[in-house]
Write an enzyme that holds these catalytic residues in place. Sequence first.
Site, PDB file in Angstrom:
ATOM      1  N   GLU A 100       0.903  -1.330   0.096  1.00  0.00           N
ATOM      2  CA  GLU A 100      -0.116   0.094  -0.119  1.00  0.00           C
ATOM      3  C   GLU A 100       0.989   1.190   0.097  1.00  0.00           C
ATOM      4  O   GLU A 100       2.055   1.137   0.495  1.00  0.00           O
ATOM      5  CB  GLU A 100      -0.950  -0.285   1.291  1.00  0.00           C
ATOM      6  CG  GLU A 100      -1.789   1.129   1.425  1.00  0.00           C
ATOM      7  CD  GLU A 100      -2.775   1.364   0.615  1.00  0.00           C
ATOM      8  OE1 GLU A 100      -2.410   1.457  -0.758  1.00  0.00           O
ATOM      9  OE2 GLU A 100      -4.083   1.385   0.804  1.00  0.00           O
ATOM     10  N   ASP A 101       0.389   2.478  -0.396  1.00  0.00           N
ATOM     11  CA  ASP A 101       1.197   3.786  -0.482  1.00  0.00           C
ATOM     12  C   ASP A 101       1.203   4.061   1.186  1.00  0.00           C
ATOM     13  O   ASP A 101       2.300   4.447   1.409  1.00  0.00           O
ATOM     14  CB  ASP A 101       0.498   4.548  -1.556  1.00  0.00           C
ATOM     15  CG  ASP A 101      -0.824   4.750  -1.258  1.00  0.00           C
ATOM     16  OD1 ASP A 101      -1.524   4.264  -0.518  1.00  0.00           O
ATOM     17  OD2 ASP A 101      -1.360   5.693  -2.033  1.00  0.00           O
ATOM     18  N   ASP A 104      -3.539   5.690   6.587  1.00  0.00           N
ATOM     19  CA  ASP A 104      -4.013   6.751   7.369  1.00  0.00           C
ATOM     20  C   ASP A 104      -4.992   6.638   8.413  1.00  0.00           C
ATOM     21  O   ASP A 104      -4.727   6.080   9.381  1.00  0.00           O
ATOM     22  CB  ASP A 104      -4.442   7.752   6.141  1.00  0.00           C
ATOM     23  CG  ASP A 104      -5.117   9.169   6.897  1.00  0.00           C
ATOM     24  OD1 ASP A 104      -4.513   9.439   8.177  1.00  0.00           O
ATOM     25  OD2 ASP A 104      -5.840   9.919   6.156  1.00  0.00           O
ATOM     26  N   LYS A 132       0.745   7.333   8.892  1.00  0.00           N
ATOM     27  CA  LYS A 132       0.241   8.540   9.466  1.00  0.00           C
ATOM     28  C   LYS A 132      -0.678   7.931  10.858  1.00  0.00           C
ATOM     29  O   LYS A 132      -1.832   8.074  10.485  1.00  0.00           O
ATOM     30  CB  LYS A 132      -0.710   9.261   8.621  1.00  0.00           C
ATOM     31  CG  LYS A 132       0.156  10.133   7.395  1.00  0.00           C
ATOM     32  CD  LYS A 132      -0.755  11.127   7.112  1.00  0.00           C
ATOM     33  CE  LYS A 132      -1.932  10.978   6.060  1.00  0.00           C
ATOM     34  NZ  LYS A 132      -2.441  12.071   5.120  1.00  0.00           N
ATOM     35  N   PHE A 153      -1.064  16.389   4.425  1.00  0.00           N
ATOM     36  CA  PHE A 153      -1.627  15.558   3.187  1.00  0.00           C
ATOM     37  C   PHE A 153      -0.434  15.650   2.051  1.00  0.00           C
ATOM     38  O   PHE A 153       0.133  16.888   1.941  1.00  0.00           O
ATOM     39  CB  PHE A 153      -2.921  16.147   2.615  1.00  0.00           C
ATOM     40  CG  PHE A 153      -3.505  15.501   1.469  1.00  0.00           C
ATOM     41  CD1 PHE A 153      -4.148  14.429   1.868  1.00  0.00           C
ATOM     42  CD2 PHE A 153      -3.160  15.635   0.243  1.00  0.00           C
ATOM     43  CE1 PHE A 153      -4.707  13.556   0.775  1.00  0.00           C
ATOM     44  CE2 PHE A 153      -3.911  14.888  -0.810  1.00  0.00           C
ATOM     45  CZ  PHE A 153      -4.570  13.897  -0.620  1.00  0.00           C
ATOM     46  N   ASP A 160      -1.956  10.787  -4.699  1.00  0.00           N
ATOM     47  CA  ASP A 160      -2.548  11.835  -5.553  1.00  0.00           C
ATOM     48  C   ASP A 160      -3.546  12.638  -4.916  1.00  0.00           C
ATOM     49  O   ASP A 160      -3.688  12.446  -3.699  1.00  0.00           O
ATOM     50  CB  ASP A 160      -3.488  11.201  -6.763  1.00  0.00           C
ATOM     51  CG  ASP A 160      -4.627  10.455  -5.993  1.00  0.00           C
ATOM     52  OD1 ASP A 160      -4.491   9.524  -4.949  1.00  0.00           O
ATOM     53  OD2 ASP A 160      -5.888  10.760  -6.283  1.00  0.00           O
ATOM     54  N   ARG A 166       0.724  12.452  -9.570  1.00  0.00           N
ATOM     55  CA  ARG A 166       0.998  10.854  -9.053  1.00  0.00           C
ATOM     56  C   ARG A 166       2.619  10.911  -9.706  1.00  0.00           C
ATOM     57  O   ARG A 166       3.192  10.095  -9.162  1.00  0.00           O
ATOM     58  CB  ARG A 166       0.323   9.730  -9.727  1.00  0.00           C
ATOM     59  CG  ARG A 166      -1.095   9.752  -8.944  1.00  0.00           C
ATOM     60  CD  ARG A 166      -1.647   8.545  -9.433  1.00  0.00           C
ATOM     61  NE  ARG A 166      -3.248   8.334  -9.446  1.00  0.00           N
ATOM     62  CZ  ARG A 166      -3.631   7.885  -8.213  1.00  0.00           C
ATOM     63  NH1 ARG A 166      -3.011   7.555  -6.986  1.00  0.00           N
ATOM     64  NH2 ARG A 166      -4.966   7.971  -7.960  1.00  0.00           N
TER      65      ARG A 166
HETATM   66  P1  IMP Z   1      -7.261   4.934   4.943  1.00  0.00           P
HETATM   67  O1  IMP Z   1      -8.213   3.901   4.807  1.00  0.00           O
HETATM   68  O2  IMP Z   1      -7.581   6.293   5.516  1.00  0.00           O
HETATM   69  O3  IMP Z   1      -6.214   4.437   5.808  1.00  0.00           O
HETATM   70  O4  IMP Z   1      -6.800   5.578   3.521  1.00  0.00           O
HETATM   71  C1  IMP Z   1      -5.430   5.064   2.835  1.00  0.00           C
HETATM   72  C2  IMP Z   1      -5.660   5.537   1.462  1.00  0.00           C
HETATM   73  O5  IMP Z   1      -5.900   6.736   1.571  1.00  0.00           O
HETATM   74  C3  IMP Z   1      -4.345   5.500   0.724  1.00  0.00           C
HETATM   75  O6  IMP Z   1      -4.116   4.290  -0.026  1.00  0.00           O
HETATM   76  C4  IMP Z   1      -4.332   6.790  -0.165  1.00  0.00           C
HETATM   77  O7  IMP Z   1      -4.914   6.565  -1.498  1.00  0.00           O
HETATM   78  C5  IMP Z   1      -5.198   7.616   0.624  1.00  0.00           C
HETATM   79  N1  IMP Z   1      -4.339   8.788   1.131  1.00  0.00           N
HETATM   80  C6  IMP Z   1      -4.268   8.898   2.802  1.00  0.00           C
HETATM   81  N2  IMP Z   1      -3.430  10.094   2.991  1.00  0.00           N
HETATM   82  C7  IMP Z   1      -3.051  10.364   1.870  1.00  0.00           C
HETATM   83  C8  IMP Z   1      -2.246  11.603   1.579  1.00  0.00           C
HETATM   84  O8  IMP Z   1      -1.495  12.346   2.402  1.00  0.00           O
HETATM   85  N3  IMP Z   1      -1.861  11.686   0.295  1.00  0.00           N
HETATM   86  C9  IMP Z   1      -2.442  11.082  -0.597  1.00  0.00           C
HETATM   87  N4  IMP Z   1      -3.499  10.047  -0.363  1.00  0.00           N
HETATM   88  C10 IMP Z   1      -3.803   9.763   0.958  1.00  0.00           C
HETATM   89 MG    MG Z   2      -5.422   7.659  -3.149  1.00  0.00          MG
END
Ligand code: IMP
Ligand code: MG
Length: 181
Positions: A100-101, A104, A132, A153, A160, A166
């Site tokens: 995963e990137d 959050d 994060k 962010f 993105d 990206r």
């Molecule tokens: P989560 O379900 O909140 O953990 O979301 C994770 C996904 O949210 C990641 O795969 C990203 O696509 C997106 N995301 C969360 N934080 C960021 C950020 O700072 N920049 C860009 N995309 C983010």
């Molecule tokens: Mg995304």
Amino acid sequence: MELYKDIEKILFTKEEIAEKVKELGKRISEDYHGKNVLLICTLRGASVFFSDLIREIDADLTIDFIAMSSYGASTKTSGEVKLTKDLATPISGKHVIIVEDIIDSGLTLKYVKRMLEARNPASLKVCALLDKPEGRRTDFEGDYIGFTIPNVFIVGYGLDYAERYRQLPDIGILDPTVYTK
Ligand code: IMP
Ligand code: MG
């Protein structure tokens, strides 16, 4: 690159990212030595990280892709996760790593992990380039984490905002005026 005008601050340069990806690849190579491992790329954000990471892994590996969405054109998660593209291969009995990137809220990966666990892999781990922890809305921890960052962010290196930025080679904090306009 023209897009850098919207970047408030560069957080990690492409050299720092490459170094970290190499480290993660080395850890995975050691842990999966002598095993077959399936690396799953979560589209689209992890695609850039994924293609660099697999080239740093010295173990027998295969790849597959999955896509889910929760964000839309926003900087906050909607809290709802949708599977938009499933794997092409069965994972039963396989050693699997989800790539995963960024983690959050943790909601996306918690959902994906639960879904894949139900398919009985031999093992299931998560590798994320960025984390994060302040954004968590559920208990979720990754197994291989590159950088831990505060609640900002960021874009670039696959990440993105509304599908843009990206292709930036570095990772930077997006100027808030871009999304508060
Ligand atoms: P989560 O379900 O909140 O953990 O979301 C994770 C996904 O949210 C990641 O795969 C990203 O696509 C997106 N995301 C969360 N934080 C960021 C950020 O700072 N920049 C860009 N995309 C983010
Ligand atoms: Mg995304």
